[in-house]
Design a protein around this motif. Sequence first.
Motif, short mmCIF file in Angstrom:
data_model
loop_
_atom_site.label_atom_id
_atom_site.label_comp_id
_atom_site.label_asym_id
_atom_site.label_seq_id
_atom_site.Cartn_x
_atom_site.Cartn_y
_atom_site.Cartn_z
N THR A 212 0.81 -1.22 0.00
CA THR A 212 0.00 0.00 0.00
C THR A 212 0.85 1.27 0.00
OG1 THR A 212 -0.11 0.00 2.42
CG2 THR A 212 -1.87 -1.16 1.23
N GLY A 213 2.13 1.12 0.33
CA GLY A 213 2.99 2.29 0.41
C GLY A 213 2.72 3.16 1.62
N ILE A 214 2.04 2.62 2.64
CA ILE A 214 1.68 3.40 3.83
C ILE A 214 2.68 3.15 4.95
CG2 ILE A 214 -0.07 3.74 5.62
CD1 ILE A 214 -2.19 2.98 3.58
N GLU A 215 3.05 4.24 5.62
CA GLU A 215 3.90 4.13 6.80
C GLU A 215 3.00 4.09 8.04
OE1 GLU A 215 6.64 7.33 6.98
OE2 GLU A 215 8.09 6.39 5.65
N TYR A 216 3.28 3.14 8.93
CA TYR A 216 2.53 3.01 10.17
C TYR A 216 3.47 3.25 11.36
CZ TYR A 216 -1.25 0.84 7.48
OH TYR A 216 -2.25 0.59 6.58
N ARG A 217 2.93 3.97 12.34
CA ARG A 217 3.70 4.24 13.57
C ARG A 217 2.93 3.70 14.77
NH1 ARG A 217 3.83 7.80 17.82
NH2 ARG A 217 5.90 8.31 18.65
N TRP A 218 3.65 3.00 15.66
CA TRP A 218 3.02 2.45 16.87
C TRP A 218 2.99 3.54 17.95
CZ3 TRP A 218 0.04 -1.46 18.11
CH2 TRP A 218 -0.16 -1.78 19.46
N ASP A 219 1.77 3.90 18.42
CA ASP A 219 1.63 4.98 19.41
C ASP A 219 1.44 4.46 20.83
OD1 ASP A 219 -0.90 3.94 19.36
OD2 ASP A 219 -1.93 5.86 19.03
N GLY A 220 1.63 3.18 21.01
CA GLY A 220 1.45 2.58 22.33
C GLY A 220 0.17 1.78 22.43
N PHE A 221 -0.75 2.04 21.48
CA PHE A 221 -2.03 1.32 21.50
C PHE A 221 -2.36 0.69 20.15
CE2 PHE A 221 -2.24 4.76 24.59
CZ PHE A 221 -2.61 4.09 25.74
N ASP A 222 -1.94 1.36 19.07
CA ASP A 222 -2.32 0.87 17.75
C ASP A 222 -1.31 1.36 16.72
OD1 ASP A 222 -3.72 -0.41 15.83
OD2 ASP A 222 -5.52 0.85 15.94
N TRP A 223 -1.33 0.69 15.55
CA TRP A 223 -0.51 1.15 14.43
C TRP A 223 -1.27 2.26 13.71
CZ3 TRP A 223 4.42 -0.09 13.87
CH2 TRP A 223 4.90 -1.27 14.44
N ILE A 224 -0.68 3.46 13.68
CA ILE A 224 -1.35 4.64 13.12
C ILE A 224 -0.76 4.96 11.75
CG2 ILE A 224 -1.92 7.06 13.49
CD1 ILE A 224 -3.17 5.10 15.49
N ASN A 225 -1.65 5.19 10.79
CA ASN A 225 -1.23 5.60 9.45
C ASN A 225 -0.70 7.03 9.52
OD1 ASN A 225 -1.06 6.52 6.82
ND2 ASN A 225 -3.00 5.61 6.16
N ILE A 226 0.58 7.21 9.21
CA ILE A 226 1.16 8.56 9.30
C ILE A 226 1.54 9.13 7.95
CG2 ILE A 226 2.02 8.19 11.65
CD1 ILE A 226 4.80 7.74 10.47
N SER A 227 1.52 8.34 6.86
CA SER A 227 1.83 8.89 5.54
C SER A 227 1.39 7.91 4.46
CB SER A 227 3.33 9.19 5.40
OG SER A 227 4.07 7.99 5.43
N ILE A 228 1.23 8.44 3.25
CA ILE A 228 0.87 7.63 2.09
C ILE A 228 1.94 7.83 1.04
CG2 ILE A 228 -0.86 7.22 0.30
CD1 ILE A 228 -2.95 8.31 2.21
N SER A 229 2.38 6.74 0.44
CA SER A 229 3.56 6.79 -0.40
C SER A 229 3.39 7.57 -1.69
CB SER A 229 4.00 5.36 -0.76
OG SER A 229 2.98 4.71 -1.51
N ASP A 230 2.15 7.74 -2.17
CA ASP A 230 2.00 8.44 -3.45
C ASP A 230 1.86 9.94 -3.29
OD1 ASP A 230 -1.57 7.70 -4.02
OD2 ASP A 230 -0.47 8.56 -2.31
N GLN A 231 2.00 10.45 -2.09
CA GLN A 231 1.87 11.88 -1.87
C GLN A 231 3.25 12.53 -1.83
OE1 GLN A 231 -0.50 12.43 1.61
NE2 GLN A 231 -2.41 11.89 0.58
N PHE A 232 3.96 12.49 -2.92
CA PHE A 232 5.23 13.20 -3.01
C PHE A 232 5.49 13.54 -4.46
CE2 PHE A 232 6.02 8.63 -2.73
CZ PHE A 232 6.65 8.38 -3.94
N ASP A 233 6.40 14.44 -4.67
CA ASP A 233 6.70 14.95 -6.00
C ASP A 233 7.87 14.19 -6.59
OD1 ASP A 233 6.82 16.45 -8.27
OD2 ASP A 233 7.92 18.10 -7.34
N GLY A 234 7.60 13.31 -7.52
CA GLY A 234 8.67 12.57 -8.17
C GLY A 234 9.09 11.35 -7.40
#
Length: 272
Positions: free
Chosen positions: A204-226
């Motif tokens: 999916t190209g998604i970055e997940y960060r563990w906040d102590g309770f759940d894996w949180i979606n913090i970015s999407i891979s297609d949202q960048f220039d080039g």
Amino acid sequence: MADFAELYNDPILSKKRIGSVEDPYLTYSETLTVYNGRALLTEIPNREFRVEVIGDKKEWREIEDGELEDNYFKVDYLMGVVFFNASNEGKSLTFNYSGEGASFFPASRIWIKRQGNMVIETLQGLIDDAEDTIIRMNERIAECERVTKRCIEITNWCRQATSDYEYVVENTRKIYLPMVYTYQDLMDTYPNPQIGWVVTVRDTGIEYRWDGFDWINISISDQFDGYNVVSSYIEPYNIRTVWLRTNSPPSKKRVKPSKDAPDGSMVWIRKG
């Protein structure tokens, strides 16, 4: 009865009993220690009933004149003082007598230092100096208490600031770990995550960060220039790159998919 202290402005105050039925003498039996050859009675003894001394396995005898022998004593019936021979220094003796009362002298009339017959310092002066010292000490104690209170406030503020900082660090730090292919792989690969771990899911190209309770979606891979292009013979870990497989050593390039030609530093992939 006239108040002679008030009548004559006498600073010495006397409280005397008259020895009547209404105002009888007070019977005393007190144990005192001989110091500097004398013992100071609590009250002035009545001369008629005399003073009886008991102790030290001696038969004590009161005299009015002459030398004080080992078992002799003299009584000053005006001041309430009993005098002894120097051999009795430090001994504890019992004194029986009838008390008439006592005279009280103001501290300003009691000297503690002198030069000849001139009084240099009185007890009242010493008391005044002591009271001034106590006042200054109380002021310093109060100031120390204010400083201590302020230090406690600053310490509490620092602790709170440290706690806030630790909270911010704990909730913003990122520790990047190797990517996985699917979200299920994320759950299986990192079953016991720690706060701040960041993992990219490749499909999916998604970055997940563990906040102590759940894996949180913090970015999407297609949202960048080039895209970054890596030219190498080994597949890169970063999914935000285009892999150009070659037999040459790894080198980083840049490609831009767009309708319009990019600047000269970009590799153009024409879209549309």
